[in-house]
Design a protein around this motif. Structure first.
Motif, PDB file in Angstrom:
ATOM      1  N   UNK A 193       1.128  -0.794   0.179  1.00  0.00           N
ATOM      2  CA  UNK A 193       0.353   0.290   0.399  1.00  0.00           C
ATOM      3  C   UNK A 193       0.716   0.972   0.054  1.00  0.00           C
ATOM      4  N   UNK A 194       0.296   1.959  -0.736  1.00  0.00           N
ATOM      5  CA  UNK A 194       0.969   3.204  -0.806  1.00  0.00           C
ATOM      6  C   UNK A 194       0.419   4.631  -0.896  1.00  0.00           C
ATOM      7  N   UNK A 195       0.661   5.951   0.211  1.00  0.00           N
ATOM      8  CA  UNK A 195       0.554   7.165  -0.240  1.00  0.00           C
ATOM      9  C   UNK A 195       1.347   7.591  -0.601  1.00  0.00           C
ATOM     10  N   UNK A 196       2.536   7.191  -0.971  1.00  0.00           N
ATOM     11  CA  UNK A 196       3.490   8.178  -1.093  1.00  0.00           C
ATOM     12  C   UNK A 196       3.822   9.391  -0.186  1.00  0.00           C
ATOM     13  N   UNK A 197       4.175   8.882   0.650  1.00  0.00           N
ATOM     14  CA  UNK A 197       4.314   9.789   1.900  1.00  0.00           C
ATOM     15  C   UNK A 197       5.978  10.631   1.887  1.00  0.00           C
ATOM     16  N   UNK A 255      -1.154  -7.991  -5.100  1.00  0.00           N
ATOM     17  CA  UNK A 255      -1.524  -6.571  -5.862  1.00  0.00           C
ATOM     18  C   UNK A 255      -0.942  -5.716  -4.535  1.00  0.00           C
ATOM     19  N   UNK A 256      -1.142  -4.351  -5.443  1.00  0.00           N
ATOM     20  CA  UNK A 256      -0.545  -3.352  -5.560  1.00  0.00           C
ATOM     21  C   UNK A 256      -1.078  -1.863  -5.358  1.00  0.00           C
ATOM     22  N   UNK A 257      -1.787  -1.070  -4.245  1.00  0.00           N
ATOM     23  CA  UNK A 257      -2.268   0.214  -3.723  1.00  0.00           C
ATOM     24  C   UNK A 257      -1.999   1.226  -3.625  1.00  0.00           C
ATOM     25  N   UNK A 258      -2.331   1.920  -4.220  1.00  0.00           N
ATOM     26  CA  UNK A 258      -2.147   3.635  -4.708  1.00  0.00           C
ATOM     27  C   UNK A 258      -3.366   4.682  -4.075  1.00  0.00           C
ATOM     28  N   UNK A 259      -2.780   5.208  -3.554  1.00  0.00           N
ATOM     29  CA  UNK A 259      -3.895   6.330  -3.235  1.00  0.00           C
ATOM     30  C   UNK A 259      -4.028   7.564  -4.139  1.00  0.00           C
ATOM     31  N   UNK A 260      -5.579   8.325  -3.998  1.00  0.00           N
ATOM     32  CA  UNK A 260      -5.105   9.389  -4.736  1.00  0.00           C
ATOM     33  C   UNK A 260      -5.889  10.512  -3.129  1.00  0.00           C
ATOM     34  N   UNK A 261      -4.997  11.187  -3.398  1.00  0.00           N
ATOM     35  CA  UNK A 261      -4.868  12.171  -2.497  1.00  0.00           C
ATOM     36  C   UNK A 261      -4.303  13.491  -2.792  1.00  0.00           C
ATOM     37  N   UNK A 262      -5.102  15.084  -2.545  1.00  0.00           N
ATOM     38  CA  UNK A 262      -5.303  16.090  -2.912  1.00  0.00           C
ATOM     39  C   UNK A 262      -4.006  17.359  -1.909  1.00  0.00           C
ATOM     40  N   UNK A 263      -3.632  17.883  -1.977  1.00  0.00           N
ATOM     41  CA  UNK A 263      -3.041  19.193  -1.658  1.00  0.00           C
ATOM     42  C   UNK A 263      -2.382  18.340   0.266  1.00  0.00           C
ATOM     43  N   UNK A 264      -2.350  17.318   0.729  1.00  0.00           N
ATOM     44  CA  UNK A 264      -2.180  17.213   2.199  1.00  0.00           C
ATOM     45  C   UNK A 264      -0.791  17.172   1.976  1.00  0.00           C
ATOM     46  N   UNK A 265       0.002  17.939   2.356  1.00  0.00           N
ATOM     47  CA  UNK A 265       1.461  17.870   2.719  1.00  0.00           C
ATOM     48  C   UNK A 265       1.805  17.413   3.633  1.00  0.00           C
ATOM     49  N   UNK A 266       3.443  16.035   3.222  1.00  0.00           N
ATOM     50  CA  UNK A 266       3.646  15.106   4.192  1.00  0.00           C
ATOM     51  C   UNK A 266       3.162  14.221   4.148  1.00  0.00           C
ATOM     52  N   UNK A 267       1.912  14.259   4.357  1.00  0.00           N
ATOM     53  CA  UNK A 267       1.034  12.676   4.155  1.00  0.00           C
ATOM     54  C   UNK A 267       0.677  12.185   2.907  1.00  0.00           C
ATOM     55  N   UNK A 268       0.323  12.732   1.933  1.00  0.00           N
ATOM     56  CA  UNK A 268       0.775  11.614   0.645  1.00  0.00           C
ATOM     57  C   UNK A 268       0.376  13.006  -0.485  1.00  0.00           C
ATOM     58  N   UNK A 269       1.720  12.324  -1.254  1.00  0.00           N
ATOM     59  CA  UNK A 269       2.609  13.620  -3.004  1.00  0.00           C
ATOM     60  C   UNK A 269       1.811  12.445  -3.770  1.00  0.00           C
ATOM     61  N   UNK A 270      -0.144  11.864  -3.981  1.00  0.00           N
ATOM     62  CA  UNK A 270      -0.018  11.371  -4.693  1.00  0.00           C
ATOM     63  C   UNK A 270      -1.034  11.608  -5.158  1.00  0.00           C
ATOM     64  N   UNK A 271      -1.433  12.930  -6.373  1.00  0.00           N
ATOM     65  CA  UNK A 271      -2.251  13.351  -6.547  1.00  0.00           C
ATOM     66  C   UNK A 271      -3.065  12.585  -7.918  1.00  0.00           C
ATOM     67  N   UNK A 272      -1.473  11.307  -8.592  1.00  0.00           N
ATOM     68  CA  UNK A 272      -2.488  10.799 -10.312  1.00  0.00           C
ATOM     69  C   UNK A 272      -1.793   9.378  -9.771  1.00  0.00           C
ATOM     70  N   UNK A 273      -2.657   8.189  -9.208  1.00  0.00           N
ATOM     71  CA  UNK A 273      -2.796   6.803  -9.250  1.00  0.00           C
ATOM     72  C   UNK A 273      -2.393   6.526 -10.336  1.00  0.00           C
ATOM     73  N   UNK A 274      -3.711   7.311 -11.757  1.00  0.00           N
ATOM     74  CA  UNK A 274      -3.559   6.044 -12.931  1.00  0.00           C
ATOM     75  C   UNK A 274      -2.000   6.411 -13.255  1.00  0.00           C
TER      76      UNK A 274
END
Length: 404
Positions: free
Chosen positions: A6-10, A41-60
């Motif tokens: 699982x990836x938030x890309x923190x 499985x590999x899971x990747x989130x989609x989050x926007x504007x969440x500094x430090x917590x997740x730098x993953x706005x474009x999982x596709x």
């Protein structure tokens, strides 16, 4: 039992030039390593504007890159935000990923739980569930041959043929993000696989599995014409090393993850501070100094330890009939080298015992066909999603500003 990563890309501060490049390239290498080791499985989130917590706005985009570096691992949106994306764009991107990966796409859906993310896209907390459900109704006809149209409260889509179509028929497997117990039950009722983004005990997992499978077998109410996906997955903090002490020393990122969840979860509508107003890494380290016992307790939770320790914990999870355990070890400042070594050691010494579980398969078949009737368990005692942090995380007065 299947195993995912699982990836938030923190990316905690302080940030230096090249850090985001390294973050993404290391994560792709980790996925490639997991694929070669037999992870499912590999899971990747989609989050926007969440500094430090997740730098993953474009999982596709990330998953498309991963599709060209892997062969077998299934590539999951965990999740696609249906509130901040147009239904046609969602259908297009899912189909393209499915084609690029030769049919390995998993379609996880969610709403977002923060006004920090929703407001810039013209959405709000009060209507996000309605938007989600209408988006579901709009998307699935788009996967079928020929054109379709949708005229609703939030989306008005004229007759168009959305191309391309996904390789998997009628569509990739469906999942829903579940950050609270009611959404676990809702996922079951809607016929989606449940991506449980909680960090729970084996006892809680047992109760939640019962809640999910009772909902999908007794109270099924689909939102559109799609194929159900009866599966329950739970995320667990993870770090595997030769000894428990070494694993805990390498897993500091797990505690940062829990701290950040509590820090943001304590605010109304999970609103984040203004950009640059809080240095989350500094706040976390202040909290650690003030709460050493709570930090130690956090590191004893999840699947953090030696292969033998993790095997013992997984045997308890197996009795709860979880379908998939999703391992989170890209968190905080956990190092790339330690993450890869952890994945390798777990795959070699732990994973083989829990794969190809005929007993679980028989149990699940019995539940789905009605031969096994599950108890309706009172789940009131199993609602904490954050893990074993003893104290709430609150910012200090005059919290330090971020530096880049």
């Amino acid at each position: 039992m299947k195993f995912g990563i699982f990836y938030e890309l923190q990316l905690p501060r302080p940030w230096q030039a090249g850090d985001e490049l390294r973050l993404y390239q290391d994560a792709l290498t980790q996925l490639e390593t997991a694929d070669g080791l037999g992870y499912d499985h590999a899971w990747v989130v989609e989050h926007h504007f969440l500094e430090e917590y997740s730098h993953s706005p474009s999982p596709e985009s990330f998953l498309a890159a991963a599709s060209q570096r892997t062969k077998n691992i299934r590539l999951g949106h965990g999740i696609f935000q249906l509130t901040t994306n147009h239904p046609a764009r969602v259908a297009e991107r899912i189909a393209v990923l499915d084609l690029l990966s030769r049919g390995r796409c998993e379609f996880g859906m969610g709403e977002s739980a923060s006004i920090t993310e929703l407001t810039p896209f013209g959405r709000d907390m009060e209507t996000k569930k309605e938007v989600f459900e209408e988006a579901v109704a709009a998307i699935f006809p788009m996967f079928k041959d020929g054109g379709c149209e949708h005229h609703g409260k939030y989306f008005d889509i004229p007759l168009r043929n959305v191309v391309p179509k996904p390789l998997q028929k009628p569509h990739p497997p469906l999942w829903m993000a579940c950050s609270q117990l009611p959404t676990i039950e809702r996922a079951g009722q809607n016929g989606f696989g449940a991506l449980g983004f909680q960090f729970v005990s084996a006892d809680a997992a047992h109760a939640w599995v019962h809640a999910y499978y009772n909902a999908i077998t007794k109270r099924l109410k689909k939102l559109a014409d799609y194929e159900i996906n009866p599966n329950m997955a739970l995320v667990s903090f993870f770090m595997c090393a030769k000894t428990d002490e070494e694993a805990r020393a390498r897993a500091d990122g797990a505690t940062f993850f829990q701290f950040a969840l509590r820090f943001y979860g304590a605010s109304q509508n999970r609103q984040r501070p203004a950009p640059g107003a809080v240095n989350m890494w500094d706040e976390y380290n202040r909290w650690k100094r003030e709460n050493p016992e709570a930090q130690e307790a956090a590191l004893r939770s999840g699947l953090i330890g030696s292969p033998e320790t993790i095997r013992k914990k997984l045997r308890r999870f197996r009795t709860s009939h979880i379908d998939q355990v999703i391992l989170l070890n890209q968190a905080g400042k956990n190092s790339h080298e330690h993450i890869c070594e952890s994945l390798e050691l777990f795959a070699e010494e732990v994973m083989p015992e829990f794969q190809h579980d005929g007993e679980h398969d028989a149990w699940k078949a019995g539940v789905m066909n009605g031969a096994i009737q599950l108890e309706e368990i009172d789940t009131a005692a199993f609602t904490d999603r954050y893990g074993k942090l003893a104290l709430p995380a609150k910012p200090a007065k005059g919290a330090s500003a971020a530096a880049r």
